[in-house]
Enzyme design. Structure first.
Site, short mmCIF file in Angstrom:
data_model
loop_
_atom_site.label_atom_id
_atom_site.label_comp_id
_atom_site.label_asym_id
_atom_site.label_seq_id
_atom_site.Cartn_x
_atom_site.Cartn_y
_atom_site.Cartn_z
CG ASP A 1 -0.20 -0.14 2.53
OD1 ASP A 1 1.02 -0.44 2.51
OD2 ASP A 1 -0.83 0.04 3.59
CD GLU A 2 5.80 3.25 0.67
OE1 GLU A 2 6.77 4.01 0.67
OE2 GLU A 2 5.70 2.28 1.44
CD GLU B 1 11.47 -0.90 1.83
OE1 GLU B 1 11.16 0.28 2.08
OE2 GLU B 1 10.68 -1.86 1.99
#
Length: 795
Positions: A362-363, A639
């Site tokens: 959700d980004e 990441e």
């Protein structure tokens, strides 16, 4: 004019908008004659697909793309001459979903309706006849609309398709659709944003992958494994289910700690596509208005193996902005090749309309820091000049409404979370990325267009202290994701955030002097050069001892000072070189840098004659390192250095993605140092060819498709000499292709200590050299404190 449904939807503020179908029938009279030319101009408040007489128009995905909708709205132009029925009935139809325009965006629950709560289409069809006639059709009140059989289509949560709600051949001509089920439309206010036709390519389906295997989890769930972490969606060629049956497809990048699908890193994104069956066979079903980051797909409600040739029946559609591949690299080390390949996949997955940070949770936002550090790699790997230069226009638009401060994400969807927070490295994208684009393309217009944005940031946006450097009271993201930072505190770095910010301020100020000079703004160039010299002196007085020791004594601090040219005396440079090497050895060649230090650490080692240490860091495969994810089966850049722990468990942090390109910025060093190719003149008219062999590598090849043609540099080491034994000579063979009307400055180093054995200037054509090469001892040794390891030197 933009048209929408008849009335505003009566919905809860946290509910998605149902997609809408729009259609308009028209007739070309017999007197019109043959069609000479037909063009459709179209955009949407949302994302759309258009059809003419039942045929899909174009092959764009998620059109018109994501821009700063308050400021700029892209439109597309399609040649539809072949789809028009002359002398007869026609129908133009469009399906529109909420997309980025009205859909939920951001983390922590996100926010809906950032740009508006009404989806709409704006279209104009122009048809010219051979006899000179002209027909024009525009979106207006004469159109009709109907709810789509797609009940919801969200970027984060996926798409729900109810086949029972189908509207037949709604995009074919025929009056039967103009019944009571089809409603009138309403006209919305014209967009306040500037309409523009993009030069950048659209997002498209660029590849199709079949699942490599199917397996059952401990809980009996059926999982498809595509073998590659990708961005896109599924295509099911044929699926037959009983009426009212429901099948769902849940997407994730990895398998979880319990052997089930690893959905925890998705946070608030569900990433589920669902079909509700009408009882009829569904042919070539695929979600229309969403995309997912995934390797694994859990299938519930249907066993794909019941279908003959199930591996051919199900495919993954890879979607990204359709950029042309320009740069390639390969060497003798398979793990390094995989690292490079993973960076390419991460760029593909995160270059979907805008450069995003991640494509799965959700980004999926346009974080400025990520593309700032990855920019040189991106412009080498793919022809991304058009896409990134257009995104920079959005950056400037968003910045203009925030007193010169660029938002951390563009388009800006986090203003309700982090309003106008000035940040070095991230906001410095407004200066650094246009320069990178100029270096790659030679296009001064990019610099000229973005120049007001640059000066606005540097002269107004930067929050300065009394000494002209950054105000130390401003918290900085700094060396974000330092591997030593706690899982839940990624900004807790071993290098002081203000030091990182100040080093960047010195760098971008001197860069502004160069940019102003390129644009023939000599007075401003002198001004910024003078300011950069002053800031360099203040930085040295604040952070650097006369001996060359730097506050914090970290790899990142030394690397930034070296690469940004802040150290002025040979004594300071020698000390910095020694200290950086000592820090690298003490870390046992594992990475000890975050966002700021990672892109420059290997370059800093190379520039201080520590090439063997740079290669040793590159080839390290213990966590944290660039090759550690390779040992864990990674197919994209992670990441975090440890997004997956050595025991196979997912990092417990909330912020854990398996597809981020930022830490893949190391591939720029592969191109320039291992491969040995970089531009000396903007646009690649002249290039430096200086491959620097090292480590256990025995050959490498790098190529780049410039506007002048293809550069190709290939080297290999030949001979019986032992590469692990210092002083043993082997033969270094270099083959070079220089494109037409270009020149190369060729520097061949016969030793790893940086000494040059050969230097030549050559023109277009094929060239070859063979010279002796003397290796340094390999591998270099690590240094560890005797308290933790009685042996002082270990490999």
């Amino acid at each position: 004019m933009p048209i929408s449904g008849l009335s505003a939807p009566s919905i809860h503020e946290d509910e998605p908008l149902r997609p809408l179908l729009f259609r308009k029938g028209f007739v070309l009279a017999r007197s019109f004659g043959p069609v000479q030319r037909a063009r459709l101009y179209i955009t949407a408040f949302g994302v759309y697909r258009a059809y003419l007489n039942g045929h899909r128009i174009g092959d764009h995905e998620m059109a018109p793309g994501w821009t700063s909708y308050h400021h700029r709205l892209a439109y597309q132009v399609f040649d539809v001459e072949s789809l028009v029925t002359p002398n007869g009935d026609n129908v133009l139809s469009v399906e529109v979903a909420e997309g980025w325009y009205a859909g939920r965006l951001g983390f922590g629950g996100g926010k809906r309706y950032i740009y508006g709560n009404r989806i709409a289409v704006m279209a104009q069809l122009e048809v010219d006849g051979l006899a000179g006639g002209r027909f024009q059709l525009a979106s207006d009140l004469s159109w009709r609309c109907h709810p789509s059989p797609i009940v919801t289509s969200e970027i984060y949560n996926g798409e729900l398709y109810d086949a029972r709600a189908g509207v037949g051949d709604w995009n074919q001509h025929g009056d039967r659709y103009f019944d009571s089920d089809w409603e009138a439309v309403s006209v919305l206010d014209f967009a306040r944003a500037r309409l523009y036709a993009p030069n950048a390519p659209p997002a498209r389906i660029t590849e199709m992958l079949s699942p490599e295997k199917i397996f059952i989890t401990p809980n009996g769930r059926t999982i498809l494994d595509f073998g590659q972490n990708l961005v896109g969606k599924l295509l099911i060629h044929s699926i037959t289910l009983p009426v009212n049956a429901k099948v769902s497809f849940t997407h994730a990048e990895v398998m979880g700690d319990d052997g089930e699908l690893g959905t925890r890193p998705l946070r608030g994104a569900q990433c589920v596509d669902t079909i509700i069956s009408s009882g009829r066979t569904l042919i070539d079903w695929s979600p229309k208005f969403t995309f997912h980051g995934f390797r694994f797909v859990q299938v519930d409600g249907w066993d794909p193996r019941t279908q003959q040739s199930w591996q051919k029946n199900i495919q993954a559609l890879v979607i990204h902005t359709d950029l042309r591949r320009t740069g390639r690299f390969e060497c003798s080390n398979l793990a390094v090749n995989k690292l490079h390949q993973n960076a390419c996949w991460s760029m593909r997955g995160n270059f979907l309309s805008i450069p995003t940070d991640c494509p799965q949770r959700d980004e999926r936002l346009g974080w400025t820091g990520d593309i700032q550090v990855f920019g040189p790699s991106a412009t080498f790997l793919y022809d991304s000049i058009g896409m990134l230069s257009e995104w920079m226009e959005d950056v400037a638009c968003e910045q203009s409404t925030h007193n010169g401060i660029p938002p951390l994400v563009v388009p800006n969807t986090l203003d309700h979370v982090w309003p106008s927070i000035p940040q070095a490295l991230w906001d410095d994208v407004v200066i650094i990325l246009p320069w990178v684009l100029y270096q790659s393309s030679g296009d001064r217009d990019i610099l000229n267009r973005q120049y007001p944005s640059m000066t606005s940031w540097l002269d107004q946006g930067v929050c300065r202290g009394k000494d002209g450097l950054w105000n130390p009271e401003i918290w900085q993201l700094g060396d974000w994701l330092d591997p030593q930072a706690p899982v839940d505190e990624p900004g807790d770095c071993r290098t002081n955030g203000t030091l990182v910010a100040d080093a960047y301020l010195v760098h971008v100020t001197s860069l502004m002097a160069k940019i102003a000079s390129v644009l023939a703004r000599e007075t401003e160039s002198t001004h910024y050069w003078s300011k950069s010299q002053h800031l360099r002196a203040v930085f040295k007085d604040k952070y650097i001892a006369p001996s060359g020791l730097i506050v914090g004594d970290s790899q990142t601090a030394y690397s930034l000072a070296i690469v940004f040219g802040i150290l002025s005396t040979q004594r300071q440079l020698d000390t910095a070189s020694h200290q950086l090497a000592a820090r690298v050895r003490m870390a046992k060649f594992r990475v000890a840098t975050g966002f700021a230090g990672t892109p420059v650490i290997l370059r800093a080692l190379t520039e201080t004659n520590n090439l063997s240490l740079a290669y040793r860091m590159l080839l390290e495969d213990r966590c944290p390192s660039w090759l550690y994810p390779i040992t864990m089966g990674a197919t994209t850049i992670w990441e975090r250095w440890d997004s997956m722990l050595p025991n196979g468990l997912i990092n417990p942090g909330e912020m854990t993605s398996f597809n981020h390109y930022a830490l893949g910025s190391v591939v720029n060093w592969l191109h320039e140092t291992v491969g040995g190719l970089r531009p000396l003149e903007a646009g690649w008219k002249t290039a430096l060819v200086c491959p620097q062999p090292g480590g256990s590598l025995t050959h490498a090849v790098v190529s780049y498709e410039s506007v002048y043609g293809r550069w190709n540099c290939q080297w290999k080491l030949l001979g019986d000499g032992d590469r692990n034994e210092a002083g043993k000579a082997v033969t270094f063979c270099l083959d070079l292709i220089v494109p037409p009307n270009c020149r190369a400055v060729v520097k061949i180093r016969g030793k790893e200590d940086g000494s040059t054995s050969l230097e030549e200037n050559v023109g277009s054509g094929k060239h070859q050299w063979k010279i002796p090469f003397y290796a340094s001892s390999w591998p270099p040794l690590a240094t560890t404190p005797f308290i933790t390891n009685p042996g002082q030197n270990v490999t």
